[in-house]
Design an enzyme around this catalytic site. Structure first.
Site, PDB file in Angstrom:
ATOM      1  N   HIS A 126       0.881  -1.171   0.000  1.00  0.00           N
ATOM      2  CA  HIS A 126       0.000   0.000   0.000  1.00  0.00           C
ATOM      3  C   HIS A 126       0.921   1.223   0.000  1.00  0.00           C
ATOM      4  O   HIS A 126       1.982   1.195   0.627  1.00  0.00           O
ATOM      5  CB  HIS A 126      -0.835   0.114   1.270  1.00  0.00           C
ATOM      6  CG  HIS A 126      -1.747  -1.029   1.578  1.00  0.00           C
ATOM      7  ND1 HIS A 126      -1.330  -2.163   2.196  1.00  0.00           N
ATOM      8  CD2 HIS A 126      -3.097  -1.163   1.397  1.00  0.00           C
ATOM      9  CE1 HIS A 126      -2.369  -2.978   2.381  1.00  0.00           C
ATOM     10  NE2 HIS A 126      -3.448  -2.396   1.898  1.00  0.00           N
ATOM     11  N   ASP A 129       2.250   2.020   3.380  1.00  0.00           N
ATOM     12  CA  ASP A 129       3.156   1.068   4.056  1.00  0.00           C
ATOM     13  C   ASP A 129       4.599   1.466   3.836  1.00  0.00           C
ATOM     14  O   ASP A 129       5.449   1.245   4.684  1.00  0.00           O
ATOM     15  CB  ASP A 129       3.121  -0.350   3.446  1.00  0.00           C
ATOM     16  CG  ASP A 129       1.761  -0.961   3.342  1.00  0.00           C
ATOM     17  OD1 ASP A 129       0.908  -0.631   4.160  1.00  0.00           O
ATOM     18  OD2 ASP A 129       1.582  -1.798   2.428  1.00  0.00           O
ATOM     19  N   GLU A 257     -10.858  -6.558  -4.506  1.00  0.00           N
ATOM     20  CA  GLU A 257     -10.713  -7.648  -3.528  1.00  0.00           C
ATOM     21  C   GLU A 257     -11.954  -7.720  -2.648  1.00  0.00           C
ATOM     22  O   GLU A 257     -12.176  -6.851  -1.799  1.00  0.00           O
ATOM     23  CB  GLU A 257      -9.458  -7.392  -2.687  1.00  0.00           C
ATOM     24  CG  GLU A 257      -9.174  -8.490  -1.682  1.00  0.00           C
ATOM     25  CD  GLU A 257      -7.855  -8.293  -0.934  1.00  0.00           C
ATOM     26  OE1 GLU A 257      -6.880  -7.785  -1.525  1.00  0.00           O
ATOM     27  OE2 GLU A 257      -7.819  -8.644   0.258  1.00  0.00           O
ATOM     28  N   GLU A 293      -9.185 -13.405  -1.734  1.00  0.00           N
ATOM     29  CA  GLU A 293      -8.465 -13.782  -0.512  1.00  0.00           C
ATOM     30  C   GLU A 293      -9.285 -14.854   0.211  1.00  0.00           C
ATOM     31  O   GLU A 293     -10.385 -14.564   0.709  1.00  0.00           O
ATOM     32  CB  GLU A 293      -8.265 -12.551   0.373  1.00  0.00           C
ATOM     33  CG  GLU A 293      -7.537 -12.891   1.659  1.00  0.00           C
ATOM     34  CD  GLU A 293      -7.066 -11.653   2.426  1.00  0.00           C
ATOM     35  OE1 GLU A 293      -6.541 -10.717   1.787  1.00  0.00           O
ATOM     36  OE2 GLU A 293      -7.228 -11.641   3.646  1.00  0.00           O
ATOM     37  N   HIS A 296     -11.080 -14.104   3.392  1.00  0.00           N
ATOM     38  CA  HIS A 296     -12.308 -13.320   3.227  1.00  0.00           C
ATOM     39  C   HIS A 296     -13.447 -14.226   2.767  1.00  0.00           C
ATOM     40  O   HIS A 296     -14.602 -14.029   3.149  1.00  0.00           O
ATOM     41  CB  HIS A 296     -12.100 -12.207   2.199  1.00  0.00           C
ATOM     42  CG  HIS A 296     -11.046 -11.211   2.586  1.00  0.00           C
ATOM     43  ND1 HIS A 296     -10.636 -10.210   1.749  1.00  0.00           N
ATOM     44  CD2 HIS A 296     -10.310 -11.069   3.712  1.00  0.00           C
ATOM     45  CE1 HIS A 296      -9.699  -9.490   2.349  1.00  0.00           C
ATOM     46  NE2 HIS A 296      -9.477 -10.000   3.529  1.00  0.00           N
ATOM     47  N   ASP A 321      -4.874 -13.542  -2.875  1.00  0.00           N
ATOM     48  CA  ASP A 321      -4.173 -13.221  -1.626  1.00  0.00           C
ATOM     49  C   ASP A 321      -4.165 -14.504  -0.799  1.00  0.00           C
ATOM     50  O   ASP A 321      -5.053 -14.738   0.031  1.00  0.00           O
ATOM     51  CB  ASP A 321      -4.889 -12.085  -0.870  1.00  0.00           C
ATOM     52  CG  ASP A 321      -4.312 -10.722  -1.222  1.00  0.00           C
ATOM     53  OD1 ASP A 321      -3.443 -10.660  -2.118  1.00  0.00           O
ATOM     54  OD2 ASP A 321      -4.723  -9.726  -0.602  1.00  0.00           O
ATOM     55  N   ASP A 332     -10.483 -12.150  10.384  1.00  0.00           N
ATOM     56  CA  ASP A 332      -9.453 -12.137   9.354  1.00  0.00           C
ATOM     57  C   ASP A 332      -8.080 -12.289  10.024  1.00  0.00           C
ATOM     58  O   ASP A 332      -7.388 -11.312  10.263  1.00  0.00           O
ATOM     59  CB  ASP A 332      -9.561 -10.797   8.595  1.00  0.00           C
ATOM     60  CG  ASP A 332      -8.859 -10.826   7.251  1.00  0.00           C
ATOM     61  OD1 ASP A 332      -8.465 -11.906   6.805  1.00  0.00           O
ATOM     62  OD2 ASP A 332      -8.723  -9.749   6.639  1.00  0.00           O
ATOM     63  N   ASP A 334      -5.485 -13.799   8.822  1.00  0.00           N
ATOM     64  CA  ASP A 334      -4.378 -13.708   7.858  1.00  0.00           C
ATOM     65  C   ASP A 334      -3.225 -14.656   8.174  1.00  0.00           C
ATOM     66  O   ASP A 334      -2.072 -14.247   8.250  1.00  0.00           O
ATOM     67  CB  ASP A 334      -3.849 -12.264   7.797  1.00  0.00           C
ATOM     68  CG  ASP A 334      -4.829 -11.292   7.188  1.00  0.00           C
ATOM     69  OD1 ASP A 334      -5.542 -11.687   6.255  1.00  0.00           O
ATOM     70  OD2 ASP A 334      -4.885 -10.137   7.644  1.00  0.00           O
ATOM     71  N   ASP A 364      -0.754 -12.404   1.677  1.00  0.00           N
ATOM     72  CA  ASP A 364      -1.338 -11.390   2.564  1.00  0.00           C
ATOM     73  C   ASP A 364      -1.509 -12.083   3.926  1.00  0.00           C
ATOM     74  O   ASP A 364      -2.621 -12.386   4.352  1.00  0.00           O
ATOM     75  CB  ASP A 364      -2.677 -10.918   1.978  1.00  0.00           C
ATOM     76  CG  ASP A 364      -3.264  -9.746   2.748  1.00  0.00           C
ATOM     77  OD1 ASP A 364      -2.701  -9.397   3.796  1.00  0.00           O
ATOM     78  OD2 ASP A 364      -4.285  -9.190   2.301  1.00  0.00           O
TER      79      ASP A 364
HETATM   80  C1  XLS Z   1      -7.568  -6.724   4.285  1.00  0.00           C
HETATM   81  C2  XLS Z   1      -7.127  -6.897   2.914  1.00  0.00           C
HETATM   82  C3  XLS Z   1      -5.994  -5.980   2.490  1.00  0.00           C
HETATM   83  C4  XLS Z   1      -5.871  -5.944   0.995  1.00  0.00           C
HETATM   84  C5  XLS Z   1      -5.082  -4.801   0.471  1.00  0.00           C
HETATM   85  O1  XLS Z   1      -8.286  -7.541   4.848  1.00  0.00           O
HETATM   86  O2  XLS Z   1      -6.792  -8.235   2.714  1.00  0.00           O
HETATM   87  O3  XLS Z   1      -4.807  -6.349   3.100  1.00  0.00           O
HETATM   88  O4  XLS Z   1      -5.321  -7.123   0.517  1.00  0.00           O
HETATM   89  O5  XLS Z   1      -5.593  -3.582   0.870  1.00  0.00           O
HETATM   90 NI    NI Z   2      -5.828  -9.055   1.019  1.00  0.00          NI
HETATM   91 NI    NI Z   3      -7.590  -9.615   4.411  1.00  0.00          NI
END
Ligand code: XLS
Ligand code: NI
Ligand code: NI
Length: 461
Positions: A126, A129, A257, A293, A296, A321, A332, A334, A364
Protein backbone atom coordinates in the site's frame (compact mmCIF):
# COMPACT_ATOMS: atom_id res chain seq x y z
CA UNK A 1 -2.72 15.01 11.54
CA UNK A 2 0.70 15.57 12.99
CA UNK A 3 0.98 11.96 14.12
CA UNK A 4 1.22 10.95 10.46
CA UNK A 5 4.14 13.26 9.69
CA UNK A 6 7.77 12.18 9.96
CA UNK A 7 8.99 12.66 13.50
CA UNK A 8 12.54 13.65 12.72
CA UNK A 9 14.48 15.05 9.77
CA UNK A 10 14.18 13.24 6.46
CA UNK A 11 17.53 11.56 6.66
CA UNK A 12 17.70 11.27 10.43
CA UNK A 13 18.12 8.01 12.26
CA UNK A 14 16.77 7.50 15.76
CA UNK A 15 19.85 5.98 17.32
CA UNK A 16 23.23 4.34 16.93
CA UNK A 17 21.85 0.80 17.02
CA UNK A 18 19.90 1.53 13.83
CA UNK A 19 22.64 3.41 12.00
CA UNK A 20 24.43 0.33 10.75
CA UNK A 21 21.29 -0.53 8.82
CA UNK A 22 21.42 2.77 6.94
CA UNK A 23 24.40 1.56 4.90
CA UNK A 24 23.38 0.52 1.38
CA UNK A 25 25.08 -2.88 1.85
CA UNK A 26 23.75 -3.55 5.37
CA UNK A 27 22.63 -7.12 6.04
CA UNK A 28 19.31 -7.47 7.84
CA UNK A 29 19.04 -11.23 8.13
CA UNK A 30 22.55 -12.41 9.00
CA UNK A 31 22.92 -16.15 9.29
CA UNK A 32 20.17 -16.82 6.76
CA UNK A 33 21.31 -17.37 3.18
CA UNK A 34 19.41 -17.99 -0.02
CA UNK A 35 16.73 -20.57 0.77
CA UNK A 36 17.47 -23.84 -0.99
CA UNK A 37 15.46 -26.72 -2.35
CA UNK A 38 16.25 -29.80 -0.29
CA UNK A 39 13.64 -32.50 -1.00
CA UNK A 40 15.18 -34.95 1.49
CA UNK A 41 15.10 -32.44 4.36
CA UNK A 42 13.80 -33.77 7.66
CA UNK A 43 10.71 -32.65 9.56
CA UNK A 44 12.56 -29.98 11.50
CA UNK A 45 14.27 -28.53 8.40
CA UNK A 46 11.76 -25.75 8.00
CA UNK A 47 14.25 -23.30 6.51
CA UNK A 48 14.49 -25.21 3.21
CA UNK A 49 12.00 -25.93 0.44
CA UNK A 50 11.01 -29.54 0.31
CA UNK A 51 8.24 -29.15 -2.29
CA UNK A 52 8.91 -25.87 -4.07
CA UNK A 53 11.51 -26.32 -6.78
CA UNK A 54 11.17 -23.16 -8.89
CA UNK A 55 12.67 -24.61 -12.08
CA UNK A 56 10.79 -27.94 -11.96
CA UNK A 57 8.30 -28.32 -14.79
CA UNK A 58 4.69 -29.21 -14.05
CA UNK A 59 2.24 -29.49 -16.95
CA UNK A 60 4.50 -27.61 -19.34
CA UNK A 61 5.39 -24.71 -17.09
CA UNK A 62 7.85 -24.21 -14.26
CA UNK A 63 6.60 -24.07 -10.70
CA UNK A 64 7.80 -20.49 -10.54
CA UNK A 65 5.64 -19.61 -13.53
CA UNK A 66 2.54 -21.32 -12.15
CA UNK A 67 2.83 -20.03 -8.61
CA UNK A 68 4.09 -16.44 -9.04
CA UNK A 69 4.66 -15.98 -5.31
CA UNK A 70 4.65 -12.53 -3.81
CA UNK A 71 5.41 -11.12 -0.34
CA UNK A 72 3.22 -8.33 1.03
CA UNK A 73 4.97 -5.39 2.61
CA UNK A 74 2.31 -4.44 5.15
CA UNK A 75 2.16 -7.53 7.34
CA UNK A 76 5.73 -8.63 6.88
CA UNK A 77 7.51 -5.28 7.23
CA UNK A 78 4.96 -3.11 9.04
CA UNK A 79 3.33 -5.68 11.29
CA UNK A 80 4.24 -5.31 14.93
CA UNK A 81 2.35 -8.20 16.46
CA UNK A 82 0.01 -5.80 18.27
CA UNK A 83 -3.58 -7.00 18.53
CA UNK A 84 -6.69 -5.36 20.03
CA UNK A 85 -5.69 -6.73 23.41
CA UNK A 86 -1.93 -6.42 23.42
CA UNK A 87 1.11 -4.34 22.61
CA UNK A 88 3.65 -5.08 19.87
CA UNK A 89 5.65 -8.26 20.27
CA UNK A 90 7.76 -8.28 17.12
CA UNK A 91 11.07 -6.53 17.39
CA UNK A 92 12.73 -5.89 14.03
CA UNK A 93 16.25 -4.70 14.82
CA UNK A 94 16.35 -2.18 11.95
CA UNK A 95 12.98 -0.60 12.76
CA UNK A 96 13.07 2.21 15.33
CA UNK A 97 9.29 2.57 15.21
CA UNK A 98 9.55 6.13 13.89
CA UNK A 99 7.65 7.57 10.98
CA UNK A 100 10.81 8.87 9.31
CA UNK A 101 12.06 8.51 5.77
CA UNK A 102 15.22 6.90 7.14
CA UNK A 103 13.20 4.19 8.87
CA UNK A 104 11.10 3.68 5.74
CA UNK A 105 14.28 3.16 3.73
CA UNK A 106 15.66 0.64 6.19
CA UNK A 107 12.44 -1.34 6.06
CA UNK A 108 12.50 -1.33 2.29
CA UNK A 109 16.09 -2.54 2.13
CA UNK A 110 15.25 -5.25 4.66
CA UNK A 111 12.29 -6.17 2.48
CA UNK A 112 14.30 -6.63 -0.69
CA UNK A 113 16.91 -8.71 1.14
CA UNK A 114 14.08 -10.88 2.41
CA UNK A 115 12.44 -11.27 -1.02
CA UNK A 116 15.80 -12.17 -2.58
CA UNK A 117 16.83 -14.69 0.05
CA UNK A 118 13.41 -16.29 -0.09
CA UNK A 119 13.61 -16.38 -3.87
CA UNK A 120 10.23 -14.79 -4.62
CA UNK A 121 9.96 -12.71 -7.77
CA UNK A 122 7.19 -10.34 -6.61
CA UNK A 123 6.15 -7.98 -3.84
CA UNK A 124 3.05 -5.90 -3.07
CA UNK A 125 2.42 -2.77 -1.00
CA UNK A 126 0.00 0.00 0.00
CA UNK A 127 1.27 3.54 -0.61
CA UNK A 128 1.28 4.26 3.12
CA UNK A 129 3.16 1.07 4.06
CA UNK A 130 6.27 2.12 2.26
CA UNK A 131 6.34 5.87 2.93
CA UNK A 132 5.13 8.10 5.75
CA UNK A 133 2.00 10.17 5.27
CA UNK A 134 2.64 13.91 5.48
CA UNK A 135 0.50 16.80 6.67
CA UNK A 136 -0.70 17.58 3.17
CA UNK A 137 -1.21 15.55 0.01
CA UNK A 138 1.78 17.28 -1.57
CA UNK A 139 3.97 16.33 1.37
CA UNK A 140 2.78 12.70 1.30
CA UNK A 141 3.46 12.54 -2.43
CA UNK A 142 6.94 13.94 -1.92
CA UNK A 143 7.77 11.28 0.69
CA UNK A 144 6.32 8.60 -1.53
CA UNK A 145 8.43 9.73 -4.48
CA UNK A 146 11.57 9.56 -2.40
CA UNK A 147 10.82 5.98 -1.32
CA UNK A 148 9.74 4.97 -4.81
CA UNK A 149 13.16 6.13 -6.06
CA UNK A 150 14.73 3.59 -3.72
CA UNK A 151 12.14 0.92 -4.61
CA UNK A 152 12.94 1.38 -8.28
CA UNK A 153 16.63 1.01 -7.57
CA UNK A 154 16.11 -2.12 -5.44
CA UNK A 155 13.78 -3.69 -8.00
CA UNK A 156 16.42 -3.15 -10.66
CA UNK A 157 19.20 -4.51 -8.48
CA UNK A 158 17.36 -7.66 -7.34
CA UNK A 159 15.07 -8.38 -10.29
CA UNK A 160 12.11 -8.51 -7.89
CA UNK A 161 9.00 -7.06 -9.56
CA UNK A 162 5.83 -5.44 -8.36
CA UNK A 163 2.84 -7.80 -8.54
CA UNK A 164 0.50 -5.04 -7.46
CA UNK A 165 0.27 -1.78 -5.64
CA UNK A 166 -2.73 -0.40 -3.79
CA UNK A 167 -3.72 2.69 -1.83
CA UNK A 168 -4.54 2.64 1.84
CA UNK A 169 -7.97 4.28 1.90
CA UNK A 170 -9.00 2.98 5.30
CA UNK A 171 -6.43 3.72 8.05
CA UNK A 172 -6.37 7.52 8.17
CA UNK A 173 -9.16 9.09 10.30
CA UNK A 174 -10.41 11.04 7.26
CA UNK A 175 -11.63 7.72 5.87
CA UNK A 176 -13.57 6.66 8.94
CA UNK A 177 -16.88 6.89 7.06
CA UNK A 178 -15.45 5.36 3.91
CA UNK A 179 -13.44 6.66 0.94
CA UNK A 180 -15.38 6.57 -2.34
CA UNK A 181 -18.59 5.75 -0.43
CA UNK A 182 -18.09 8.54 2.10
CA UNK A 183 -21.16 10.80 2.48
CA UNK A 184 -18.74 13.75 2.25
CA UNK A 185 -17.64 14.56 -1.32
CA UNK A 186 -14.50 16.21 0.09
CA UNK A 187 -13.33 12.80 1.30
CA UNK A 188 -14.23 11.22 -2.06
CA UNK A 189 -11.99 13.83 -3.69
CA UNK A 190 -9.13 13.08 -1.31
CA UNK A 191 -9.34 9.37 -2.07
CA UNK A 192 -9.34 10.15 -5.79
CA UNK A 193 -6.25 12.33 -5.43
CA UNK A 194 -4.52 9.59 -3.49
CA UNK A 195 -5.36 6.89 -6.05
CA UNK A 196 -4.26 9.20 -8.89
CA UNK A 197 -0.81 9.29 -7.33
CA UNK A 198 -0.97 5.56 -6.56
CA UNK A 199 -1.56 4.80 -10.23
CA UNK A 200 1.35 7.00 -11.28
CA UNK A 201 3.60 5.17 -8.82
CA UNK A 202 2.30 1.78 -9.98
CA UNK A 203 3.10 2.70 -13.55
CA UNK A 204 6.55 3.91 -12.65
CA UNK A 205 7.36 0.67 -10.79
CA UNK A 206 5.94 -1.53 -13.54
CA UNK A 207 3.13 -2.98 -11.41
CA UNK A 208 1.44 -5.87 -13.18
CA UNK A 209 -1.86 -5.17 -11.39
CA UNK A 210 -3.49 -2.59 -9.14
CA UNK A 211 -5.77 -3.60 -6.26
CA UNK A 212 -8.80 -1.92 -4.72
CA UNK A 213 -9.89 -3.29 -1.39
CA UNK A 214 -12.88 -1.44 0.02
CA UNK A 215 -11.97 -1.57 3.69
CA UNK A 216 -14.53 0.97 4.84
CA UNK A 217 -16.77 0.94 1.78
CA UNK A 218 -19.84 -0.31 3.57
CA UNK A 219 -21.93 0.64 6.54
CA UNK A 220 -22.40 0.12 10.26
CA UNK A 221 -25.97 1.38 10.43
CA UNK A 222 -28.56 1.44 7.70
CA UNK A 223 -30.29 4.31 9.56
CA UNK A 224 -27.67 6.86 8.52
CA UNK A 225 -26.86 5.32 5.13
CA UNK A 226 -28.06 5.87 1.58
CA UNK A 227 -26.95 2.61 0.01
CA UNK A 228 -27.91 3.60 -3.53
CA UNK A 229 -25.89 6.81 -3.34
CA UNK A 230 -22.86 5.08 -1.85
CA UNK A 231 -22.76 2.22 -4.31
CA UNK A 232 -23.23 4.61 -7.22
CA UNK A 233 -20.40 6.83 -5.97
CA UNK A 234 -18.16 3.80 -5.68
CA UNK A 235 -18.89 2.94 -9.32
CA UNK A 236 -18.13 6.53 -10.38
CA UNK A 237 -14.83 6.31 -8.52
CA UNK A 238 -13.87 3.11 -10.33
CA UNK A 239 -14.83 4.68 -13.66
CA UNK A 240 -12.58 7.67 -12.97
CA UNK A 241 -9.73 5.36 -11.93
CA UNK A 242 -10.15 3.41 -15.13
CA UNK A 243 -10.18 6.60 -17.22
CA UNK A 244 -7.03 7.85 -15.54
CA UNK A 245 -5.34 4.49 -16.02
CA UNK A 246 -5.92 4.77 -19.77
CA UNK A 247 -4.90 8.39 -19.82
CA UNK A 248 -1.47 7.71 -18.32
CA UNK A 249 -1.00 4.44 -20.18
CA UNK A 250 -0.80 2.20 -17.14
CA UNK A 251 -1.32 -1.34 -18.42
CA UNK A 252 -1.69 -3.33 -15.16
CA UNK A 253 -4.93 -5.20 -14.50
CA UNK A 254 -7.39 -3.58 -12.08
CA UNK A 255 -8.50 -5.95 -9.33
CA UNK A 256 -11.20 -5.63 -6.70
CA UNK A 257 -10.71 -7.65 -3.53
CA UNK A 258 -13.98 -8.85 -2.00
CA UNK A 259 -14.48 -9.04 1.75
CA UNK A 260 -17.81 -9.30 3.57
CA UNK A 261 -16.98 -7.40 6.78
CA UNK A 262 -14.14 -6.03 8.91
CA UNK A 263 -13.69 -3.20 9.50
CA UNK A 264 -17.27 -2.29 8.57
CA UNK A 265 -20.17 -4.48 9.60
CA UNK A 266 -21.29 -4.85 6.02
CA UNK A 267 -18.96 -4.27 3.09
CA UNK A 268 -20.38 -3.72 -0.38
CA UNK A 269 -17.73 -5.96 -1.96
CA UNK A 270 -19.17 -8.88 0.01
CA UNK A 271 -17.87 -11.82 -2.02
CA UNK A 272 -16.90 -12.79 -5.56
CA UNK A 273 -20.41 -13.12 -6.99
CA UNK A 274 -21.50 -9.85 -5.33
CA UNK A 275 -18.58 -7.94 -6.85
CA UNK A 276 -19.19 -9.46 -10.26
CA UNK A 277 -22.85 -8.40 -10.01
CA UNK A 278 -21.77 -4.89 -9.00
CA UNK A 279 -19.30 -4.64 -11.88
CA UNK A 280 -21.91 -5.82 -14.38
CA UNK A 281 -24.55 -3.46 -12.97
CA UNK A 282 -22.29 -0.48 -13.57
CA UNK A 283 -20.80 -1.71 -16.83
CA UNK A 284 -17.32 -2.03 -15.30
CA UNK A 285 -16.83 -5.78 -15.79
CA UNK A 286 -14.54 -5.38 -18.79
CA UNK A 287 -12.20 -3.19 -16.79
CA UNK A 288 -11.81 -5.16 -13.57
CA UNK A 289 -11.03 -8.62 -12.35
CA UNK A 290 -10.94 -9.98 -8.81
CA UNK A 291 -8.23 -10.52 -6.24
CA UNK A 292 -9.57 -13.34 -4.10
CA UNK A 293 -8.46 -13.78 -0.51
CA UNK A 294 -9.56 -17.16 0.90
CA UNK A 295 -9.69 -15.80 4.46
CA UNK A 296 -12.31 -13.32 3.23
CA UNK A 297 -14.12 -16.12 1.43
CA UNK A 298 -14.46 -18.07 4.67
CA UNK A 299 -15.53 -14.88 6.49
CA UNK A 300 -18.36 -14.65 3.94
CA UNK A 301 -19.51 -18.07 5.06
CA UNK A 302 -18.14 -20.05 2.12
CA UNK A 303 -15.59 -22.82 1.98
CA UNK A 304 -11.95 -21.92 1.40
CA UNK A 305 -11.82 -22.34 -2.38
CA UNK A 306 -15.34 -21.10 -3.18
CA UNK A 307 -14.60 -17.55 -4.38
CA UNK A 308 -11.65 -18.72 -6.49
CA UNK A 309 -13.93 -21.26 -8.13
CA UNK A 310 -16.75 -18.75 -8.72
CA UNK A 311 -14.50 -15.93 -9.96
CA UNK A 312 -12.71 -18.30 -12.31
CA UNK A 313 -15.97 -19.74 -13.63
CA UNK A 314 -17.02 -16.20 -14.56
CA UNK A 315 -13.64 -15.45 -16.18
CA UNK A 316 -12.85 -12.95 -13.43
CA UNK A 317 -10.13 -14.55 -11.29
CA UNK A 318 -7.17 -12.18 -11.56
CA UNK A 319 -5.02 -12.85 -8.51
CA UNK A 320 -5.07 -14.52 -5.10
CA UNK A 321 -4.17 -13.22 -1.63
CA UNK A 322 -3.16 -16.69 -0.60
CA UNK A 323 -3.76 -16.79 3.14
CA UNK A 324 -6.08 -18.65 5.47
CA UNK A 325 -8.23 -17.92 8.49
CA UNK A 326 -8.70 -19.98 11.56
CA UNK A 327 -12.05 -21.73 11.12
CA UNK A 328 -12.71 -21.70 14.85
CA UNK A 329 -12.10 -17.94 15.23
CA UNK A 330 -14.06 -16.40 12.39
CA UNK A 331 -12.11 -13.22 11.81
CA UNK A 332 -9.45 -12.14 9.35
CA UNK A 333 -6.47 -13.76 11.06
CA UNK A 334 -4.38 -13.71 7.86
CA UNK A 335 -2.51 -16.89 8.61
CA UNK A 336 -0.01 -18.62 6.37
CA UNK A 337 -1.83 -21.39 4.47
CA UNK A 338 -0.40 -24.77 5.37
CA UNK A 339 -3.26 -27.12 4.50
CA UNK A 340 -2.61 -29.27 1.41
CA UNK A 341 -6.26 -29.83 0.68
CA UNK A 342 -6.96 -26.09 0.56
CA UNK A 343 -3.94 -25.39 -1.63
CA UNK A 344 -4.77 -28.31 -3.94
CA UNK A 345 -8.31 -27.08 -4.53
CA UNK A 346 -7.08 -23.56 -5.28
CA UNK A 347 -4.31 -24.77 -7.57
CA UNK A 348 -6.83 -26.96 -9.39
CA UNK A 349 -8.72 -23.77 -10.25
CA UNK A 350 -5.51 -22.03 -11.34
CA UNK A 351 -4.44 -25.00 -13.45
CA UNK A 352 -7.88 -25.39 -15.04
CA UNK A 353 -7.96 -21.74 -16.11
CA UNK A 354 -4.46 -21.96 -17.58
CA UNK A 355 -2.60 -19.96 -14.89
CA UNK A 356 -3.06 -16.88 -12.76
CA UNK A 357 -0.75 -14.49 -14.66
CA UNK A 358 -0.51 -11.49 -14.62
CA UNK A 359 -1.74 -12.09 -11.08
CA UNK A 360 0.00 -14.30 -8.59
CA UNK A 361 -0.16 -15.85 -5.15
CA UNK A 362 0.41 -12.96 -2.79
CA UNK A 363 1.00 -13.83 0.85
CA UNK A 364 -1.34 -11.39 2.56
CA UNK A 365 -0.35 -13.20 5.75
CA UNK A 366 1.23 -12.35 9.05
CA UNK A 367 3.26 -14.45 11.41
CA UNK A 368 1.51 -15.02 14.74
CA UNK A 369 2.35 -12.42 17.35
CA UNK A 370 4.02 -15.19 19.33
CA UNK A 371 6.35 -16.06 16.40
CA UNK A 372 8.91 -13.48 17.36
CA UNK A 373 12.15 -14.58 15.69
CA UNK A 374 13.35 -13.18 12.35
CA UNK A 375 13.66 -16.74 11.10
CA UNK A 376 9.91 -17.20 11.71
CA UNK A 377 9.30 -14.74 8.86
CA UNK A 378 11.15 -17.09 6.52
CA UNK A 379 9.72 -20.30 7.94
CA UNK A 380 6.18 -19.00 7.53
CA UNK A 381 6.64 -18.12 3.86
CA UNK A 382 8.59 -21.27 3.07
CA UNK A 383 5.92 -23.46 4.65
CA UNK A 384 3.16 -21.76 2.71
CA UNK A 385 5.12 -21.85 -0.56
CA UNK A 386 5.74 -25.54 -0.04
CA UNK A 387 2.05 -26.06 0.67
CA UNK A 388 1.12 -24.39 -2.63
CA UNK A 389 3.85 -26.24 -4.54
CA UNK A 390 2.47 -29.50 -3.16
CA UNK A 391 -1.05 -28.34 -4.03
CA UNK A 392 0.10 -27.64 -7.59
CA UNK A 393 1.56 -31.12 -7.91
CA UNK A 394 -1.60 -32.71 -6.53
CA UNK A 395 -3.80 -30.66 -8.87
CA UNK A 396 -1.56 -31.62 -11.80
CA UNK A 397 -1.89 -35.31 -10.90
CA UNK A 398 -5.67 -34.96 -10.70
CA UNK A 399 -5.64 -33.41 -14.18
CA UNK A 400 -3.21 -35.83 -15.82
CA UNK A 401 -4.83 -38.91 -14.28
CA UNK A 402 -8.13 -37.68 -15.70
CA UNK A 403 -10.50 -39.81 -13.58
CA UNK A 404 -12.08 -36.92 -11.66
CA UNK A 405 -12.36 -34.51 -14.61
CA UNK A 406 -13.88 -37.31 -16.72
CA UNK A 407 -16.39 -38.19 -13.99
CA UNK A 408 -17.45 -34.53 -13.73
CA UNK A 409 -17.74 -34.26 -17.48
CA UNK A 410 -19.89 -37.39 -17.60
CA UNK A 411 -22.13 -35.99 -14.89
CA UNK A 412 -23.23 -33.27 -17.32
CA UNK A 413 -23.33 -35.43 -20.45
CA UNK A 414 -27.12 -35.15 -20.75
CA UNK A 415 -26.54 -31.64 -22.10
CA UNK A 416 -24.60 -32.83 -25.13
CA UNK A 417 -27.42 -34.65 -26.93
CA UNK A 418 -31.19 -34.48 -27.39
CA UNK A 419 -33.16 -32.09 -25.26
CA UNK A 420 -30.03 -31.14 -23.25
CA UNK A 421 -28.24 -29.99 -26.39
CA UNK A 422 -31.26 -27.88 -27.31
CA UNK A 423 -31.19 -26.23 -23.86
CA UNK A 424 -27.46 -25.63 -24.21
CA UNK A 425 -27.79 -24.02 -27.64
CA UNK A 426 -30.62 -21.78 -26.47
CA UNK A 427 -33.14 -23.28 -28.92
CA UNK A 428 -35.39 -24.91 -26.31
CA UNK A 429 -38.27 -23.01 -24.66
CA UNK A 430 -40.78 -23.70 -21.88
CA UNK A 431 -43.47 -25.14 -24.17
CA UNK A 432 -41.02 -27.59 -25.74
CA UNK A 433 -39.72 -28.63 -22.30
CA UNK A 434 -43.27 -29.17 -21.04
CA UNK A 435 -43.98 -31.39 -24.06
CA UNK A 436 -40.75 -33.30 -23.35
CA UNK A 437 -41.84 -34.03 -19.78
CA UNK A 438 -45.33 -35.08 -20.84
CA UNK A 439 -43.72 -37.55 -23.26
CA UNK A 440 -40.84 -38.72 -21.07
CA UNK A 441 -42.18 -38.47 -17.53
CA UNK A 442 -40.15 -38.47 -14.33
CA UNK A 443 -36.33 -38.23 -14.54
CA UNK A 444 -34.29 -41.07 -13.08
CA UNK A 445 -32.56 -40.43 -9.78
CA UNK A 446 -28.79 -40.12 -10.31
CA UNK A 447 -26.37 -40.32 -7.41
CA UNK A 448 -24.28 -37.21 -6.75
CA UNK A 449 -21.59 -39.51 -5.32
CA UNK A 450 -20.05 -36.89 -3.06
CA UNK A 451 -18.24 -39.47 -0.93
CA UNK A 452 -16.92 -41.15 -4.06
CA UNK A 453 -15.40 -37.82 -5.17
CA UNK A 454 -13.98 -37.12 -1.71
CA UNK A 455 -12.36 -40.54 -1.68
CA UNK A 456 -10.96 -39.98 -5.17
CA UNK A 457 -9.40 -36.67 -4.12
CA UNK A 458 -7.84 -38.30 -1.06
CA UNK A 459 -6.18 -40.82 -3.35
CA UNK A 460 -4.07 -37.99 -4.81
CA UNK A 461 -3.27 -36.21 -1.53
C1 XLS B 1 -7.57 -6.72 4.28
C2 XLS B 1 -7.13 -6.90 2.91
C3 XLS B 1 -5.99 -5.98 2.49
C4 XLS B 1 -5.87 -5.94 1.00
C5 XLS B 1 -5.08 -4.80 0.47
O1 XLS B 1 -8.29 -7.54 4.85
O2 XLS B 1 -6.79 -8.23 2.71
O3 XLS B 1 -4.81 -6.35 3.10
O4 XLS B 1 -5.32 -7.12 0.52
O5 XLS B 1 -5.59 -3.58 0.87
NI1 NI C 1 -5.83 -9.06 1.02
NI1 NI D 1 -7.59 -9.61 4.41
Amino acid sequence: MSSFAPTSSDSGSAGAQYEKYDAPDAEFFPGIGKIEFKPDGGPADTLVYKQYNPSETVQGRTMEEWLRFSVCFWHTFRGTGADPFGFPTLNRPWDDGSNTIANAKRRLRAGFEFFSKLGVKYWTFHDRDIAPEGNTLEESNKYLDEIVDLAEELQKKTGVKLLWATCNLFAHPRYMNGASTNPDAHVFAYAAAQVKKGLEVAKRLGAENFVFWGGREGYHSILNTNVKAEVTHMAKFFRMASDYKKKIGFTGTFLIEPKPKEPTKHQYDYDAMTVIGFLKSFDLDKEFKLNIEPNHTTLAGHSYEHDCVVASAMGMLGSIDSNTGSPDLGWDTDQFPMDYKNTSLVMKVVLDQGGIQPGGLNFDCKVRRESTELRDMFIAHIGAMDAFARGLKIAARVASDGTIPKAVQDRYSSYSTGIGARIESGEANFEELEKYIIENGEPQRVSGEQEHYESMLNYFM
